[in-house]
Every structure is written in structure tokens, then in C-alpha cells.
Design a protein around this motif. Structure first.
Motif, PDB file in Angstrom:
ATOM      1  N   ASP A 178       0.827  -1.205   0.000  1.00 11.76           N
ATOM      2  CA  ASP A 178       0.000   0.000   0.000  1.00 11.76           C
ATOM      3  C   ASP A 178       0.863   1.257   0.000  1.00 11.76           C
ATOM      4  OD1 ASP A 178      -2.507  -1.502   0.319  1.00 11.76           O
ATOM      5  OD2 ASP A 178      -1.743  -1.945   2.329  1.00 11.76           O
ATOM      6  N   ARG A 179       2.033   1.162   0.629  1.00 12.24           N
ATOM      7  CA  ARG A 179       2.993   2.256   0.657  1.00 12.24           C
ATOM      8  C   ARG A 179       4.392   1.668   0.459  1.00 12.24           C
ATOM      9  NH1 ARG A 179      -1.153   4.476   0.543  1.00 12.24           N
ATOM     10  NH2 ARG A 179      -1.940   6.248   1.778  1.00 12.24           N
ATOM     11  N   VAL A 180       5.226   2.424  -0.238  1.00  9.02           N
ATOM     12  CA  VAL A 180       6.632   2.056  -0.405  1.00  9.02           C
ATOM     13  C   VAL A 180       7.474   3.176   0.185  1.00  9.02           C
ATOM     14  CG1 VAL A 180       8.506   1.582  -2.022  1.00  9.02           C
ATOM     15  CG2 VAL A 180       6.215   0.673  -2.466  1.00  9.02           C
ATOM     16  N   VAL A 181       8.404   2.822   1.059  1.00  8.69           N
ATOM     17  CA  VAL A 181       9.331   3.787   1.645  1.00  8.69           C
ATOM     18  C   VAL A 181      10.709   3.552   1.025  1.00  8.69           C
ATOM     19  CG1 VAL A 181      10.459   4.608   3.748  1.00  8.69           C
ATOM     20  CG2 VAL A 181       8.048   3.904   3.812  1.00  8.69           C
ATOM     21  N   LEU A 182      11.256   4.581   0.397  1.00 10.80           N
ATOM     22  CA  LEU A 182      12.561   4.487  -0.240  1.00 10.80           C
ATOM     23  C   LEU A 182      13.612   5.083   0.691  1.00 10.80           C
ATOM     24  CD1 LEU A 182      11.672   5.505  -3.907  1.00 10.80           C
ATOM     25  CD2 LEU A 182      11.896   3.209  -2.938  1.00 10.80           C
ATOM     26  N   ALA A 183      14.421   4.201   1.270  1.00 14.57           N
ATOM     27  CA  ALA A 183      15.504   4.605   2.154  1.00 14.57           C
ATOM     28  C   ALA A 183      16.795   3.974   1.656  1.00 14.57           C
ATOM     29  CB  ALA A 183      15.204   4.180   3.593  1.00 14.57           C
ATOM     30  N   ALA A 184      17.015   4.080   0.363  1.00 18.72           N
ATOM     31  CA  ALA A 184      18.127   3.407  -0.300  1.00 18.72           C
ATOM     32  C   ALA A 184      19.321   4.313  -0.515  1.00 18.72           C
ATOM     33  CB  ALA A 184      17.654   2.826  -1.638  1.00 18.72           C
ATOM     34  N   GLY A 185      19.418   5.383   0.254  1.00 15.51           N
ATOM     35  CA  GLY A 185      20.568   6.266   0.146  1.00 15.51           C
ATOM     36  C   GLY A 185      20.668   6.888  -1.238  1.00 15.51           C
ATOM     37  N   ALA A 186      21.895   6.942  -1.759  1.00 17.11           N
ATOM     38  CA  ALA A 186      22.125   7.590  -3.050  1.00 17.11           C
ATOM     39  C   ALA A 186      21.423   6.871  -4.190  1.00 17.11           C
ATOM     40  CB  ALA A 186      23.620   7.679  -3.315  1.00 17.11           C
ATOM     41  N   ALA A 187      21.063   5.587  -4.005  1.00 21.55           N
ATOM     42  CA  ALA A 187      20.373   4.831  -5.051  1.00 21.55           C
ATOM     43  C   ALA A 187      18.902   5.197  -5.168  1.00 21.55           C
ATOM     44  CB  ALA A 187      20.512   3.333  -4.793  1.00 21.55           C
ATOM     45  N   THR A 188      18.381   5.984  -4.229  1.00 21.87           N
ATOM     46  CA  THR A 188      16.962   6.348  -4.246  1.00 21.87           C
ATOM     47  C   THR A 188      16.590   7.111  -5.506  1.00 21.87           C
ATOM     48  OG1 THR A 188      16.895   6.389  -1.826  1.00 21.87           O
ATOM     49  CG2 THR A 188      15.178   7.591  -2.978  1.00 21.87           C
ATOM     50  N   ALA A 189      17.469   7.984  -5.969  1.00 25.48           N
ATOM     51  CA  ALA A 189      17.161   8.787  -7.155  1.00 25.48           C
ATOM     52  C   ALA A 189      16.911   7.904  -8.369  1.00 25.48           C
ATOM     53  CB  ALA A 189      18.289   9.778  -7.420  1.00 25.48           C
ATOM     54  N   VAL A 223       4.361   6.712  -2.372  1.00 24.99           N
ATOM     55  CA  VAL A 223       5.810   6.496  -2.227  1.00 24.99           C
ATOM     56  C   VAL A 223       6.363   7.549  -1.281  1.00 24.99           C
ATOM     57  CG1 VAL A 223       8.034   6.400  -3.409  1.00 24.99           C
ATOM     58  CG2 VAL A 223       5.964   5.553  -4.553  1.00 24.99           C
ATOM     59  N   HIS A 224       7.045   7.097  -0.252  1.00 26.13           N
ATOM     60  CA  HIS A 224       7.665   7.998   0.719  1.00 26.13           C
ATOM     61  C   HIS A 224       9.177   7.934   0.540  1.00 26.13           C
ATOM     62  CE1 HIS A 224       5.244  10.111   3.704  1.00 26.13           C
ATOM     63  NE2 HIS A 224       6.304  10.215   4.477  1.00 26.13           N
ATOM     64  N   VAL A 225       9.809   9.086   0.394  1.00 26.67           N
ATOM     65  CA  VAL A 225      11.261   9.173   0.279  1.00 26.67           C
ATOM     66  C   VAL A 225      11.836   9.558   1.641  1.00 26.67           C
ATOM     67  CG1 VAL A 225      13.154  10.487  -0.744  1.00 26.67           C
ATOM     68  CG2 VAL A 225      11.233   9.750  -2.161  1.00 26.67           C
ATOM     69  N   VAL A 226      12.902   8.864   2.050  1.00 29.55           N
ATOM     70  CA  VAL A 226      13.552   9.167   3.335  1.00 29.55           C
ATOM     71  C   VAL A 226      15.064   9.090   3.115  1.00 29.55           C
ATOM     72  CG1 VAL A 226      13.633   8.678   5.803  1.00 29.55           C
ATOM     73  CG2 VAL A 226      11.599   8.030   4.485  1.00 29.55           C
ATOM     74  N   VAL A 227      15.658  10.221   2.774  1.00 23.57           N
ATOM     75  CA  VAL A 227      17.088  10.284   2.452  1.00 23.57           C
ATOM     76  C   VAL A 227      17.672  11.513   3.120  1.00 23.57           C
ATOM     77  CG1 VAL A 227      18.810  10.335   0.632  1.00 23.57           C
ATOM     78  CG2 VAL A 227      16.625   9.229   0.205  1.00 23.57           C
ATOM     79  N   MET A 228      18.880  11.360   3.701  1.00 20.38           N
ATOM     80  CA  MET A 228      19.426  12.514   4.424  1.00 20.38           C
ATOM     81  C   MET A 228      20.897  12.322   4.773  1.00 20.38           C
ATOM     82  SD  MET A 228      17.538  11.444   7.913  1.00 20.38           S
ATOM     83  CE  MET A 228      16.266  10.834   6.811  1.00 20.38           C
ATOM     84  N   HIS A 229      21.501  13.437   5.091  1.00 22.12           N
ATOM     85  CA  HIS A 229      22.772  13.512   5.795  1.00 22.12           C
ATOM     86  C   HIS A 229      22.543  14.528   6.937  1.00 22.12           C
ATOM     87  CE1 HIS A 229      27.016  13.578   6.595  1.00 22.12           C
ATOM     88  NE2 HIS A 229      27.004  14.895   6.538  1.00 22.12           N
ATOM     89  N   SER A 230      22.834  14.168   8.170  1.00 25.60           N
ATOM     90  CA  SER A 230      23.504  12.972   8.591  1.00 25.60           C
ATOM     91  C   SER A 230      22.501  11.918   9.068  1.00 25.60           C
ATOM     92  CB  SER A 230      24.495  13.336   9.673  1.00 25.60           C
ATOM     93  OG  SER A 230      24.432  12.613  10.813  1.00 25.60           O
ATOM     94  N   ALA A 231      22.544  10.773   8.383  1.00 27.37           N
ATOM     95  CA  ALA A 231      21.555   9.735   8.623  1.00 27.37           C
ATOM     96  C   ALA A 231      21.672   9.128  10.013  1.00 27.37           C
ATOM     97  CB  ALA A 231      21.699   8.649   7.561  1.00 27.37           C
ATOM     98  N   VAL A 232      22.892   8.920  10.495  1.00 25.94           N
ATOM     99  CA  VAL A 232      23.051   8.254  11.796  1.00 25.94           C
ATOM    100  C   VAL A 232      22.438   9.107  12.904  1.00 25.94           C
ATOM    101  CG1 VAL A 232      24.722   7.390  13.472  1.00 25.94           C
ATOM    102  CG2 VAL A 232      25.078   6.973  11.032  1.00 25.94           C
TER     103      VAL A 232
END
Length: 358
Positions: free
Chosen positions: A184-195, A308-317
Motif C-alpha cells: 500500500d505504501r513504499v518507503v525508499l531509504a536506499a541512500g544515493a540509489a533512491t534517485a 511512495v515515501h522518500v527518506v534520504v538525508m545527511h547525517s543519517a546516523v
């Protein structure tokens, strides 16, 4: 709600844990093993904004980051934070006393010497951040994945996502080499590969891979006690006898290049610390940090594709626990998080970013 989370780095693991804890039916997919990408090559220094740091759309989020780490310390037995504080001087201008945040202090050479007794020449004044801590990113990720599993999440390792599956222009799941997975939802947390995953949808993410070096050093236990952020050296102890040092990437491409970079950092470490003659470089790694064009996190629904939810960032930790909690609340509860409103994909690019944040 069925949610597929793509990527088991620290961000994807945090989102999966919080979604599963909130009652979603979660499937976590990872191309290799948890933290095998940039998460496992991260320095692991966590902290909140300083009093003199510029305020931007991520400031509210960053101010709550450590609260979520302290919560997770209680929730997840395998998640450990060492609250060692940090000492900074020379790498950035020191703030005025009037601008210091709670937990920040300007300290003199005697105080620096007590905190870091092996420094050869303590600075006359340094910034002590007493609330800063360090984590081992791979261990944090493993604890979050275990937490997600404990709440019923299904975890598939060595199962890459090859594409987002569409029906009638709507994303209804993901494709993998072993078959499709509906969601029902996809969360993209694949880092630089998300684009690359978003590109076939006609959505371009302003995202690039920003390489950085992480050095592993064998050293006498206790040589470095805080996070030392000096003019030419950023170093901390990861475990007794094991130091980590962060270094800028300057185009190194070969093993010889990396060895020379390691030797340069080692020389600076020995010049700064007494008792460092026995330190040896064990490994030099390159991590490709996912860096949004303006330096601010990209968190939220993809323009034109709210499924689709995008979750990408610096600083991830630093941000993974708070972002994981807020994203789960948005998806399960349906209420947008105010702290994320200025960080949505598709936002206008600000005049200046925060790409230098740790």
C-alpha cells in the motif's frame, strides 16, 4: 497497511522498526546485509545543533535527535550510546559565550588537558559539547532490524529492488529478482540509489553521492577519550584499542591513494597525541553519503506519487531515530509531522544549504 521499506541502512531500519511497532505489516528489503552501505562507513558522532549554528528547515528535527536516541536506549537492548562529549577547536570559528546552547561550554587548556590528557598541545580555548555521543552505526542498525522483527516485520536480505511496480500510474509495490511484492505504501531509504528508483516515475530527486573517508586505526586503549574535532583531525575511540578518523575525500580512487591518505592522517594523529607511536592504520574505507543538493533531508511523499515515501538525508546516523518515528506516525496515523514540513521532496531549493553537517 502493507509497507515495503527499501534499504536496511540505519534510516530504513529505523523506519521499519517504528512502522512495525505502530502496527503496520512491514517488509524490509536490502540488497546485501544491514548497514553494508554507507551506514557501515559512517563516523557515528551524534549531537544536536549548537547555539551558533545557522537555523534552517531541519533545525527543529535536529534538536530532538538525542531525545529519540535516549528513548531507543531503553527500548532496544542492543542499542548503545557512549555519551562521551566532544571537543572542538580550529575547524570552525568558536561561538561567543552569549551564543552557547545548553550543554555547550568554552573551556580552557587545563580543562582540555583533563579531558584529553594525551594531547601534546591543548588549545587555549575549545568548545566542549557535553551532550554529544557516539554510536557504532552497524550495531545500531542491527538493533533496529531486530526490533522490527520483534514487532512482526519480515526482513529479506540479499534481495535488491529492481523497480517500483506501477498499475495505472500508481505504485503498487516493488519488483525484485524473485518476483514482485505488493504494498500500500513504499518507503525508499536506499541512500544515493533512491534517485535511480524514482527516475522511471518521471521524478528527479536533487541528490548526489558525496564520498568521504573513514579510517580504522589500531591504537592503545584510551588514547582518545572524547570526539576530537581539531583543525586537521576528527577522531574518536570506537572500542578499546580501535580508533575511527573521518577525513575528506580528495578524489582518491586507487588502493595506493587510500593508503597515502591514511598515512597522512596517521602522521597528524601522532603529531597531536603523545603515546601514538604504536598507532597503525588498519583500513581506509570510502562511503558514498547521500547528499541532497541543499544539504537538507528529503523526507515525505514523492511529488505525484503519495503512495511512495522518500527518506534520504545527511547525517543519517544522527537523524534516523527521530525521522523513523515521525515517518511511521505519518504513514500509520495519517497526520503530517510539523517538523518535516520544510523537508519535503519537491520543495524550492533554499539559497544556502547545510551540506557540511555531521
Amino acid at each position: 497497511m502493507r509497507v515495503v521499506v527499501v534499504g536496511a541502512g540505519v534510516v530504513g531500519a529505523a523506519v521499519a522498526h517504528h512502522l512495525a511497532r505502530a502496527g503496520a505489516a512491514v517488509t524490509l528489503l536490502e540488497t546485501s546485509t544491514p548497514a553494508s552501505g554507507v551506514t557501515g562507513r559512517s563516523f557515528g558522532w551524534i549531537g544536536e545543533p549548537g547555539g551558533a549554528d545557522p537555523v534552517d528547515a531541519s533545525t527543529v528535527l535536529r534538536r530532538t535527535a538525542l531525545v529519540d536516541y535516549r528513548r531507543l536506549e531503553q527500548e532496544l537492548p542492543g542499542l548503545v550510546v557512549r555519551w562521551c562529549g566532544s571537543l572542538g577547536w580550529g575547524s570552525a570559528p568558536l561561538p561567543r559565550a552569549a551564543d552557547l546552547a545548553p550543554g555547550e561550554r568554552l573551556v580552557d587548556a587545563d580543562a582540555v588537558r583533563r579531558l584529553e590528557p594525551h594531547l601534546r598541545e591543548p588549545p587555549g580555548v575549545a568548545l566542549l559539547r557535553t551532550t554529544d555521543g557516539v554510536v557504532e552505526p552497524a550495531a545500531v542498525t542491527a538493533a533496529l532490524v531486530a526490533g522490527a522483527r520483534g514487532h512482526g516485520a519480515v526482513v529479506h536480505l540479499d534481495r535488491p529492488v529492481t523497480a517500483l511496480r506501477q498499475v495505472g500510474g500508481r505504485v503498487v509495490g516493488v519488483d525484485t529478482p524473485t518476483g514482485p511484492l505488493p504494498a500500500d505504501r513504499v518507503v525508499l531509504a536506499a541512500g544515493a540509489a533512491t534517485a535511480a528508483l524514482c527516475a522511471p516515475l518521471g521524478v528527479g530527486l536533487p541528490l548526489r553521492a558525496s564520498p568521504a573517508l573513514l579510517l580504522h586505526l589500531d591504537a592503545p586503549p584510551g588514547l582518545v577519550r572524547t570526539v576530537v574535532d581539531g583543525p586537521d583531525l576528527e577522531v574518536r575511540e570506537a572500542a578499546p584499542g580501535h580508533l575511527l578518523a573521518a577525513e575528506e575525500h580528495r578524489g582518491q580512487t586507487t588502493r595506493d591513494d587510500l593508503q597515502r591518505a591514511g598515512s597522512a592522517v596517521l602522521a597528524r594523529l601522532r603529531a597531536r597525541f603523545r603515546g601514538a607511536a604504536e598507532v597503525r592504520v588498519a583500513d581506509v574505507q570510502v562511503g558514498a553519503r547521500p547528499m541532497p543538493a541543499d544539504g537538507l533531508p528529503l523526507v515525505g511523499p514523492l511529488p505525484g506519487h503519495p503512495e511512495v515515501h522518500v527518506v534520504v538525508m545527511h547525517s543519517a546516523v544522527t537523524l534516523a531515530p527521530v525521522v523513523g518515528r515521525l515517518v511511521a506516525a505519518e504513514l500509520v496515523g495519517g497526520t503530517p509531522a510539523p517538523a518535516l514540513q520544510g523537508l519535503r521532496p519537491g520543495r524550492p531549493a533554499p539559497a544556502a544549504g547545510a551540506a557540511g553537517r555531521r
